[in-house]
Design a protein around this motif. Structure first.
Motif, PDB file in Angstrom:
ATOM      1  N   PRO A 130      39.990  38.442  34.653  1.00  0.00           N
ATOM      2  CA  PRO A 130      40.050  39.464  35.703  1.00  0.00           C
ATOM      3  C   PRO A 130      40.261  38.842  37.075  1.00  0.00           C
ATOM      4  CG  PRO A 130      37.781  39.011  35.166  1.00  0.00           C
ATOM      5  CD  PRO A 130      38.618  38.174  34.220  1.00  0.00           C
ATOM      6  N   ARG A 131      40.608  39.683  38.011  1.00  0.00           N
ATOM      7  CA  ARG A 131      40.793  39.225  39.385  1.00  0.00           C
ATOM      8  C   ARG A 131      39.472  38.677  39.930  1.00  0.00           C
ATOM      9  NH1 ARG A 131      43.354  43.777  38.324  1.00  0.00           N
ATOM     10  NH2 ARG A 131      45.611  43.899  38.647  1.00  0.00           N
ATOM     11  N   GLY A 132      39.571  37.579  40.652  1.00  0.00           N
ATOM     12  CA  GLY A 132      38.389  36.986  41.283  1.00  0.00           C
ATOM     13  C   GLY A 132      37.729  35.905  40.467  1.00  0.00           C
ATOM     14  N   LEU A 133      37.933  35.889  39.138  1.00  0.00           N
ATOM     15  CA  LEU A 133      37.285  34.878  38.298  1.00  0.00           C
ATOM     16  C   LEU A 133      37.853  33.493  38.556  1.00  0.00           C
ATOM     17  CD1 LEU A 133      35.325  34.110  36.015  1.00  0.00           C
ATOM     18  CD2 LEU A 133      37.180  34.586  34.390  1.00  0.00           C
ATOM     19  N   SER A 134      39.171  33.393  38.769  1.00  0.00           N
ATOM     20  CA  SER A 134      39.800  32.077  38.936  1.00  0.00           C
ATOM     21  C   SER A 134      39.246  31.331  40.149  1.00  0.00           C
ATOM     22  CB  SER A 134      41.322  32.241  39.059  1.00  0.00           C
ATOM     23  OG  SER A 134      41.842  32.870  37.907  1.00  0.00           O
ATOM     24  N   GLU A 135      39.095  32.056  41.256  1.00  0.00           N
ATOM     25  CA  GLU A 135      38.533  31.432  42.448  1.00  0.00           C
ATOM     26  C   GLU A 135      37.104  30.945  42.187  1.00  0.00           C
ATOM     27  OE1 GLU A 135      41.293  34.759  43.973  1.00  0.00           O
ATOM     28  OE2 GLU A 135      40.059  34.304  42.217  1.00  0.00           O
ATOM     29  N   ALA A 136      36.343  31.758  41.452  1.00  0.00           N
ATOM     30  CA  ALA A 136      34.955  31.383  41.145  1.00  0.00           C
ATOM     31  C   ALA A 136      34.899  30.157  40.235  1.00  0.00           C
ATOM     32  CB  ALA A 136      34.237  32.561  40.492  1.00  0.00           C
ATOM     33  N   LEU A 137      35.804  30.075  39.252  1.00  0.00           N
ATOM     34  CA  LEU A 137      35.846  28.906  38.362  1.00  0.00           C
ATOM     35  C   LEU A 137      36.240  27.646  39.130  1.00  0.00           C
ATOM     36  CD1 LEU A 137      37.570  30.507  35.232  1.00  0.00           C
ATOM     37  CD2 LEU A 137      35.267  29.518  35.291  1.00  0.00           C
ATOM     38  N   ASP A 138      37.236  27.761  40.008  1.00  0.00           N
ATOM     39  CA  ASP A 138      37.643  26.609  40.812  1.00  0.00           C
ATOM     40  C   ASP A 138      36.492  26.117  41.690  1.00  0.00           C
ATOM     41  OD1 ASP A 138      40.305  26.077  40.015  1.00  0.00           O
ATOM     42  OD2 ASP A 138      41.033  27.780  41.177  1.00  0.00           O
ATOM     43  N   ALA A 139      35.726  27.065  42.224  1.00  0.00           N
ATOM     44  CA  ALA A 139      34.583  26.682  43.065  1.00  0.00           C
ATOM     45  C   ALA A 139      33.485  26.033  42.225  1.00  0.00           C
ATOM     46  CB  ALA A 139      34.044  27.910  43.791  1.00  0.00           C
ATOM     47  N   ALA A 140      33.223  26.587  41.028  1.00  0.00           N
ATOM     48  CA  ALA A 140      32.158  26.067  40.174  1.00  0.00           C
ATOM     49  C   ALA A 140      32.465  24.665  39.674  1.00  0.00           C
ATOM     50  CB  ALA A 140      31.924  27.010  38.992  1.00  0.00           C
ATOM     51  N   PHE A 141      33.737  24.417  39.314  1.00  0.00           N
ATOM     52  CA  PHE A 141      34.108  23.128  38.733  1.00  0.00           C
ATOM     53  C   PHE A 141      34.745  22.173  39.742  1.00  0.00           C
ATOM     54  CE2 PHE A 141      34.552  25.797  34.737  1.00  0.00           C
ATOM     55  CZ  PHE A 141      33.415  25.274  34.129  1.00  0.00           C
ATOM     56  N   GLY A 142      35.012  22.650  40.962  1.00  0.00           N
ATOM     57  CA  GLY A 142      35.661  21.809  41.961  1.00  0.00           C
ATOM     58  C   GLY A 142      37.059  21.401  41.531  1.00  0.00           C
ATOM     59  N   THR A 143      37.812  22.349  40.995  1.00  0.00           N
ATOM     60  CA  THR A 143      39.119  22.027  40.404  1.00  0.00           C
ATOM     61  C   THR A 143      40.298  22.280  41.334  1.00  0.00           C
ATOM     62  OG1 THR A 143      38.843  24.163  39.252  1.00  0.00           O
ATOM     63  CG2 THR A 143      38.569  22.173  37.963  1.00  0.00           C
ATOM     64  N   ASP A 144      40.058  22.520  42.590  1.00  0.00           N
ATOM     65  CA  ASP A 144      41.113  22.537  43.608  1.00  0.00           C
ATOM     66  C   ASP A 144      42.279  23.463  43.254  1.00  0.00           C
ATOM     67  OD1 ASP A 144      42.260  21.832  46.028  1.00  0.00           O
ATOM     68  OD2 ASP A 144      43.356  20.124  45.182  1.00  0.00           O
ATOM     69  N   GLY A 145      41.963  24.670  42.803  1.00  0.00           N
ATOM     70  CA  GLY A 145      43.002  25.682  42.610  1.00  0.00           C
ATOM     71  C   GLY A 145      43.693  25.711  41.265  1.00  0.00           C
ATOM     72  N   ILE A 146      43.205  24.927  40.290  1.00  0.00           N
ATOM     73  CA  ILE A 146      43.858  24.907  38.972  1.00  0.00           C
ATOM     74  C   ILE A 146      43.843  26.292  38.330  1.00  0.00           C
ATOM     75  CG2 ILE A 146      43.582  24.118  36.585  1.00  0.00           C
ATOM     76  CD1 ILE A 146      42.880  21.384  37.669  1.00  0.00           C
ATOM     77  N   PHE A 147      42.678  26.918  38.308  1.00  0.00           N
ATOM     78  CA  PHE A 147      42.561  28.230  37.660  1.00  0.00           C
ATOM     79  C   PHE A 147      43.328  29.308  38.429  1.00  0.00           C
ATOM     80  CE2 PHE A 147      38.955  25.950  35.871  1.00  0.00           C
ATOM     81  CZ  PHE A 147      39.097  26.251  34.522  1.00  0.00           C
ATOM     82  N   LEU A 148      43.369  29.181  39.753  1.00  0.00           N
ATOM     83  CA  LEU A 148      44.109  30.138  40.566  1.00  0.00           C
ATOM     84  C   LEU A 148      45.611  30.042  40.264  1.00  0.00           C
ATOM     85  CD1 LEU A 148      43.554  32.297  42.672  1.00  0.00           C
ATOM     86  CD2 LEU A 148      43.909  30.583  44.453  1.00  0.00           C
ATOM     87  N   LYS A 149      46.102  28.826  39.988  1.00  0.00           N
ATOM     88  CA  LYS A 149      47.522  28.648  39.653  1.00  0.00           C
ATOM     89  C   LYS A 149      47.835  29.166  38.246  1.00  0.00           C
ATOM     90  CE  LYS A 149      47.933  24.606  42.651  1.00  0.00           C
ATOM     91  NZ  LYS A 149      47.965  23.119  42.680  1.00  0.00           N
TER      92      LYS A 149
END
Length: 289
Positions: free
Chosen positions: A59-78
């Motif tokens: 869903p919308r918003g989850l990718s940003e939260a995952l990137d923040a939780a794992f420190g993945t610098d936008g991987i999930f957002l991409k």
């Protein structure tokens, strides 16, 4: 018995890649559990599990939260826009791709087939079949289902033949008002030149190994045929020649047992009239009144 998570194939789909990345990042974070990740994200564990196994769209918003939780610098957002393009889980995707190019689509179903469902009927059905799904998950599935119907009304549609079990007319999915509208939509679809609707009446009794499931036969542009069998929780494409021949014979038997199209339309009208009486007994107006 030790639980074994579902195998993911990141090279196969963006959904799988998205889920595989969640699983990989959890493993790298000291084998973080889904329970712990759901607590960090303040997100349903069950929903998160379905996303990780590629069964649900993120869903919308989850990718940003995952990137923040794992420190993945936008991987999930991409990955998010790629995964969102894949409306159907992998187990249905090949069937949908074949259905999109089929020249003949023949289907037997114990409920109103997805291609003929009204928005209200489809929403009631999807909500009941996934009682723990979120509103967004249900909405995604609903829009994907309705989008498939465009080909039925396209300028050069396939030839459609639908055989409906009588129970599809009688079971009050969503209540009398929704069923009244759904049966009206069936009657309208039956008037299309390229669509035939038959009802398989209760009076036939038992009717082959398809009872309780559905069967779709897709004839492709090269005239080959691919059957698709579906149960409550699984679907199977059938490509073995002997099995294909058997499914063709089973469908033809159902066609022979079904009511002629004109008699089928009369049964649909009669069922619709019964729902109209139920609506009036409740003191409610019909949809068109």
């Amino acid at each position: 018995m030790t639980f074994k998570p579902r195998d993911l194939q990141p090279e196969r789909s963006a959904r799988d890649l998205y889920g595989a990345e969640i699983r990989l990042r959890r493993a790298r974070a000291d084998n973080m559990s889904l329970t712990r990740l759901s607590e960090i994200l303040n997100f349903s564990k069950a929903h998160l599990s379905r996303i990780e196994t590629a069964e649900s769209l993120p869903p919308r918003g989850l990718s940003e939260a995952l990137d923040a939780a794992f420190g993945t610098d936008g991987i999930f957002l991409k990955l998010y826009p790629l995964a969102r393009r894949e409306e159907f889980p992998d187990k249905y995707r090949r069937f949908m791709a074949l259905a999109a190019v089929a020249t003949v689509h023949e289907e037997y179903a114990p409920i109103v087939p997805g291609l003929l469902q009204t928005r209200e009927y489809a929403q009631a059905l999807l909500s009941s079949s996934d009682p723990f799904g979120t509103d967004e998950e249900i909405a995604d599935k609903l829009e994907a289902r309705l989008k498939r119907q465009a080909r039925v009304y396209a300028p050069r549609p396939p030839r459609y033949w639908f055989i409906l079990d009588e129970g599809a007319l009688r079971r009050p999915v969503g209540g009398p008002q929704i069923m009244y509208g759904q049966l009206g939509a069936l009657l309208a679809a039956g008037r299309l030149r390229h669509a035939t609707i038959q009802v398989l009446p209760y009076s036939v009794g038992e009717h082959s190994e398809l009872m309780g499931g559905s069967l779709t036969l897709l004839t492709l542009p090269d005239r080959s045929m691919v059957p698709y069998e579906e149960g409550a929780r699984s679907g199977t494409l059938i490509e073995d020649p002997e099995s294909v021949t058997r499914r063709r014979a089973l469908y033809d038997l159902l066609r022979a047992q079904g009511l002629p199209p004109k008699d089928s339309a009369e049964m649909i009208r009669a069922a619709q009239e019964e729902f109209s009486h139920a609506i009036r007994r409740e003191g409610r107006p019909l949809a068109e009144e």
